[in-house]
Design an enzyme around this catalytic site. Structure first.
Site, mmCIF file in Angstrom:
data_model
loop_
_atom_site.group_PDB
_atom_site.id
_atom_site.type_symbol
_atom_site.label_atom_id
_atom_site.label_comp_id
_atom_site.label_asym_id
_atom_site.label_seq_id
_atom_site.Cartn_x
_atom_site.Cartn_y
_atom_site.Cartn_z
ATOM 1 N N GLU A 120 -49.318 -29.227 -19.060
ATOM 2 C CA GLU A 120 -48.467 -29.913 -20.033
ATOM 3 C C GLU A 120 -48.439 -31.379 -19.643
ATOM 4 O O GLU A 120 -48.635 -31.713 -18.474
ATOM 5 C CB GLU A 120 -47.049 -29.337 -20.003
ATOM 6 C CG GLU A 120 -46.112 -29.924 -18.925
ATOM 7 C CD GLU A 120 -46.557 -29.639 -17.486
ATOM 8 O OE1 GLU A 120 -47.252 -28.627 -17.272
ATOM 9 O OE2 GLU A 120 -46.223 -30.438 -16.587
ATOM 10 N N SER A 151 -44.969 -45.157 -6.811
ATOM 11 C CA SER A 151 -45.662 -43.946 -7.281
ATOM 12 C C SER A 151 -46.865 -44.224 -8.183
ATOM 13 O O SER A 151 -47.788 -43.412 -8.234
ATOM 14 C CB SER A 151 -44.672 -43.039 -8.006
ATOM 15 O OG SER A 151 -44.009 -43.741 -9.047
ATOM 16 N N LYS A 197 -50.009 -38.306 -8.993
ATOM 17 C CA LYS A 197 -50.166 -36.983 -9.607
ATOM 18 C C LYS A 197 -51.496 -36.310 -9.260
ATOM 19 O O LYS A 197 -51.590 -35.096 -9.235
ATOM 20 C CB LYS A 197 -50.001 -37.082 -11.121
ATOM 21 C CG LYS A 197 -48.553 -37.359 -11.508
ATOM 22 C CD LYS A 197 -48.194 -36.807 -12.853
ATOM 23 C CE LYS A 197 -46.710 -36.913 -13.105
ATOM 24 N NZ LYS A 197 -46.264 -38.314 -13.319
HETATM 25 C C1 LIG Z 1 -45.057 -38.761 -13.629
HETATM 26 C C2 LIG Z 1 -44.672 -39.934 -12.829
HETATM 27 C C3 LIG Z 1 -43.427 -39.999 -12.152
HETATM 28 C C4 LIG Z 1 -42.366 -38.946 -12.269
HETATM 29 O O1 LIG Z 1 -42.719 -37.677 -11.829
HETATM 30 P P1 LIG Z 1 -42.222 -37.102 -10.434
HETATM 31 O O2 LIG Z 1 -42.664 -35.688 -10.460
HETATM 32 O O3 LIG Z 1 -40.726 -37.227 -10.403
HETATM 33 O O4 LIG Z 1 -42.857 -37.896 -9.369
HETATM 34 C C5 LIG Z 1 -43.167 -41.102 -11.352
HETATM 35 N N1 LIG Z 1 -44.054 -42.118 -11.243
HETATM 36 C C6 LIG Z 1 -45.237 -42.098 -11.888
HETATM 37 C C7 LIG Z 1 -46.158 -43.253 -11.719
HETATM 38 C C8 LIG Z 1 -45.595 -41.013 -12.703
HETATM 39 O O5 LIG Z 1 -46.770 -41.015 -13.347
#
Ligand SMILES: *Cc1c(COP(=O)(O)O)cnc(C)c1O
Length: 401
Positions: free
Chosen positions: A118, A384, A96
């Site tokens: 948000e 992610s 993010k």
């Molecule tokens: C917020 C988050 C997501 C989901 O958000 P996307 O916009 O779909 O990427 C996925 N993995 C992690 C680690 C997150 O913090």
């Protein structure tokens, strides 16, 4: 519909449509905000000074490039070749921050002095508060009161970083309500305030802009895969989808490569048909949520239904318009992953590779257990985020099993 494509990789037209999805459905009062953002984004996205500042921060502050890691023991387990894109090693622990930096840099170029955001689980709030501290900007984060109570560590982090956290007490007091409150704030303070959205959702140009700021992920994957294997294109790229930003970043430079199969994993919660899920692509119908036409989980009479997933980051009743389009056009395959499949995948990665993934990322990993991959296939999984924030959930699940 205007069909001129305005992005070199994304299938988006001038009005912000991805096939039938997208657009900018905002109240009259927000039209000029959205127009100004569109102009600023178009002006700066290729401005050499902007690009240089963004890339310098991605490298020196976020720690990019993140590794592309050949997970040998996991590969052996599944009889294929698995590469993990380590977004969990980004500063603040997830992808993010890539978008938060790009967006706040743009806000500064636009002369904005106040940043709002948000947040659901708090990851996007923490990333935005971090970048605001770095750049000395005022930061206000809207968060549902229910989420404030259950995500205390992230609330404390945001406060320590100097952000004001506003607990939203309307509706179900979760992400959807926090988003409505942030939009209301943006309406009231159009001249000095910039709204940083944390995923590929919202009115055009947000989905395009956020995907672009995350596209560094697939740019690196192509280069790293080439260095490590001699080939630039994998057979599969797999990512989890909440609103869709990490998946958009991981897919971006492969969208126009038909030999690369794209797989998105959405959260099935207790099961697609259980009434307790966030499997928006499987269950959603066309509707409008947060300024964009997309698939939305809703009742017969159009009320948005409350989503559920063990993973707070995937717990959203909509889906970015890009992913609605990729799924309905057949470009991406969509897998629904339950809570228990995700927990199992998280434990497997931890024990085979010594990496504790975020619960969200564990949904992408669980695709390995659902689908057979060939022994010569190259499968890239976008990891992610890291799992520190999910330790309480993991420990509870181990105790209960
Ligand atoms: C917020 C988050 C997501 C989901 O958000 P996307 O916009 O779909 O990427 C996925 N993995 C992690 C680690 C997150 O913090």
């Amino acid at each position: 519909m205007n069909t001129r494509q305005i992005d070199p990789f994304l299938p988006v037209d001038e009005e912000g449509y991805y096939g039938p999805f997208g657009g900018a459905y905002v109240p009259e009062i927000l039209h000029s905000n959205v127009e100004n953002l569109k102009e600023a984004y178009a002006r700066y996205v290729e401005d050499p000074e902007f690009v240089a500042e963004f890339e310098q921060l991605l490298s020196d502050y976020v720690g990019r490039p993140t590794p592309l890691y050949h997970a040998r023991r996991l590969s052996e387990h599944f009889g294929t070749n698995i590469y993990l894109k380590r977004e969990d090693l980004c500063h603040t622990g997830a992808h993010k921050i890539n978008n938060a930096i790009g967006s706040v840099l743009l806000a500064k170029r636009m002369g904005k002095t106040r940043i709002i955001a948000e947040t659901g689980a708090g990851q996007h709030g923490v990333a935005t508060a971090t970048v605001c501290a770095l750049m000395g900007l005022e930061c206000v984060v809207y968060m549902g009161a229910t989420d404030v109570a259950r995500q205390q560590p992230n609330v404390e982090r945001m406060k320590m970083l100097g952000a004001k956290v506003v607990a939203v007490t309307s509706g179900n007091q979760t992400l959807k309500d926090a988003t409505n409150e942030a939009i209301r704030d943006w309406c009231c303070n159009p001249s000095d305030t910039f709204y940083v959205i944390g995923s590929t959702v919202g009115p055009h140009p947000y989905p395009q802009m956020v995907a672009h700021f995350q596209s560094v992920i697939s740019r690196e994957i192509r280069r790293q895969l080439k260095e490590q294997t001699g080939r630039e294109l994998p057979d599969y790229v797999v990512a989890c989808v909440g609103g869709g930003s990490n998946a958009a970043g991981a897919f971006y430079h492969f969208l126009q490569e038909p030999t690369v199969k794209l797989v998105s994993a959405e959260a099935a919660g207790l099961g697609i048909d259980s009434g307790e899920s966030a499997a928006t692509i499987h269950l959603g119908k066309e509707g409008i949520i947060h300024g964009s036409r997309t698939l939305v989980m809703q009742t017969e009479d159009g009320q948005i239904t409350e989503p559920y997933s063990i993973s707070a980051g995937l717990d959203y009743p909509g889906i970015g318009p890009l992913h609605a389009y990729l799924a309905t056009s057949g470009r991406a395959e969509v897998r629904a992953v339950t809570d228990s499949e995700a927990l199992e995948a998280a434990n497997l990665l931890t024990r085979t590779e010594g990496i504790i993934p975020a619960l969200e990322s564990a949904h992408a990993l669980a695709v390995l257990g659902q689908k057979r991959f060939g022994k010569d296939d190259v499968v890239v999984i976008n990891l992610s985020g890291r799992g520190d924030k999910d330790m309480a959930t993991y420990l509870k699940s181990i105790k209960n099993s």
